[in-house]
Design a protein around this motif. Structure first.
Motif, PDB file in Angstrom:
ATOM      1  N   PHE A  19       0.838  -1.200   0.000  1.00  0.00           N
ATOM      2  CA  PHE A  19       0.000   0.000   0.000  1.00  0.00           C
ATOM      3  C   PHE A  19       0.877   1.256   0.000  1.00  0.00           C
ATOM      4  N   SER A  20       1.957   1.227   0.790  1.00  0.00           N
ATOM      5  CA  SER A  20       2.875   2.378   0.820  1.00  0.00           C
ATOM      6  C   SER A  20       3.398   2.654  -0.589  1.00  0.00           C
ATOM      7  N   ALA A  21       3.786   1.584  -1.291  1.00  0.00           N
ATOM      8  CA  ALA A  21       4.292   1.741  -2.657  1.00  0.00           C
ATOM      9  C   ALA A  21       3.229   2.411  -3.530  1.00  0.00           C
ATOM     10  N   PHE A  52      10.611  -2.940  -2.381  1.00  0.00           N
ATOM     11  CA  PHE A  52      11.712  -3.717  -1.825  1.00  0.00           C
ATOM     12  C   PHE A  52      11.373  -4.203  -0.406  1.00  0.00           C
ATOM     13  N   HIS A  53      10.792  -3.303   0.407  1.00  0.00           N
ATOM     14  CA  HIS A  53      10.399  -3.688   1.773  1.00  0.00           C
ATOM     15  C   HIS A  53       9.397  -4.850   1.743  1.00  0.00           C
ATOM     16  N   ALA A  54       8.406  -4.717   0.859  1.00  0.00           N
ATOM     17  CA  ALA A  54       7.371  -5.758   0.762  1.00  0.00           C
ATOM     18  C   ALA A  54       7.997  -7.089   0.370  1.00  0.00           C
ATOM     19  N   GLN A  96       2.946   5.988  11.054  1.00  0.00           N
ATOM     20  CA  GLN A  96       2.007   4.886  11.238  1.00  0.00           C
ATOM     21  C   GLN A  96       2.673   3.534  10.942  1.00  0.00           C
ATOM     22  N   ILE A  97       3.519   3.513   9.912  1.00  0.00           N
ATOM     23  CA  ILE A  97       4.256   2.276   9.580  1.00  0.00           C
ATOM     24  C   ILE A  97       5.209   1.917  10.724  1.00  0.00           C
ATOM     25  N   THR A  98       5.859   2.919  11.287  1.00  0.00           N
ATOM     26  CA  THR A  98       6.766   2.669  12.421  1.00  0.00           C
ATOM     27  C   THR A  98       6.002   2.002  13.552  1.00  0.00           C
ATOM     28  N   GLU A 126      15.414   1.135   9.549  1.00  0.00           N
ATOM     29  CA  GLU A 126      14.958   1.774   8.304  1.00  0.00           C
ATOM     30  C   GLU A 126      13.912   2.861   8.609  1.00  0.00           C
ATOM     31  N   GLN A 127      13.018   2.578   9.546  1.00  0.00           N
ATOM     32  CA  GLN A 127      11.978   3.553   9.887  1.00  0.00           C
ATOM     33  C   GLN A 127      12.571   4.813  10.520  1.00  0.00           C
ATOM     34  N   VAL A 128      13.620   4.637  11.335  1.00  0.00           N
ATOM     35  CA  VAL A 128      14.269   5.810  11.946  1.00  0.00           C
ATOM     36  C   VAL A 128      14.805   6.705  10.826  1.00  0.00           C
TER      37      VAL A 128
HETATM   38 FE1  OFO Z   1       8.392   3.662   4.115  1.00  0.00          FE
HETATM   39  O1  OFO Z   1       8.939   2.101   4.985  1.00  0.00           O
HETATM   40 FE2  OFO Z   1       8.201   0.602   4.257  1.00  0.00          FE
HETATM   41  O2  OFO Z   1       6.506   1.182   4.478  1.00  0.00           O
END
Ligand code: OFO
Length: 168
Positions: A19-21, A52-54, A96-98, A126-128
């Motif tokens: 969803f972020s993508a 990439f995260h997904a 929110q993802i964090t 990564e979130q930081v």
């Molecule tokens: Fe933007 O870090 Fe994944 O969602």
């Protein structure tokens, strides 16, 4: 074996990353529409990062013998007031993802799933970084009032952003 609850939550988080993508792709299109082509590039790179995260999470789920359950991706917002409005949304989304990554870490701890706790540390770090980058950018955008030659310069800088897959 991957605890059932962790498997469920990993599936949920994979959906959140996709969803972020999707959201960043939508923001990129809006920025393109208002001729901020550098920021449109920045957003496209952000889209690549989220994919990439997904995929990193998906591969981990499969490596642990978990069952992948792909869910529908929600329709992202597609209109904003201006560039500052966009980046305020990016920051709120990343916060929110964090929070959801932190919940996943806590759940894995409760389930004594040390491998997942360990795996998630990469996402915690990564979130930081993501939150710091976005809030710096938002502060700079506010500094120039989101317009004029200041915005033009920031847009040129944003055009330089590239995505390189982090070493595993
Ligand atoms: Fe933007 O870090 Fe994944 O969602």
């Amino acid at each position: 074996m991957l605890p059932k609850k962790v498997e469920q939550y990993l599936n949920k988080q994979i959906n959140a990353e996709f969803f972020s993508a999707y959201l960043y792709l939508s923001m990129g299109a809006y920025l393109n529409e208002i001729s901020l082509f550098g920021f449109a590039n920045w957003m496209r790179m952000q889209y690549e990062e989220e994919k990439f995260h997904a995929m990193k999470m998906l591969d981990y789920l499969l490596d642990r013998g978990g069952k992948l359950e792909l869910k529908s991706i929600a329709k992202p917002k597609h209109k904003w007031k201006n560039i500052i409005d966009v980046f305020e949304d990016v920051l709120a989304h990343e916060q929110q993802i964090t929070q959801s990554i932190n919940e996943l870490v806590s759940l894995s701890m409760d389930q004594r799933d040390h491998a997942t706790v360990n795996f998630l540390q990469w996402f915690v770090d990564e979130q930081v970084e993501e939150e710091a980058n976005v809030s710096d950018l938002l502060a700079q955008l506010k500094l120039v009032g989101g317009k004029g030659s200041g915005l033009f310069m920031l847009d040129r800088e944003a055009a330089q952003r590239k995505f390189t897959e982090p070493a595993q």
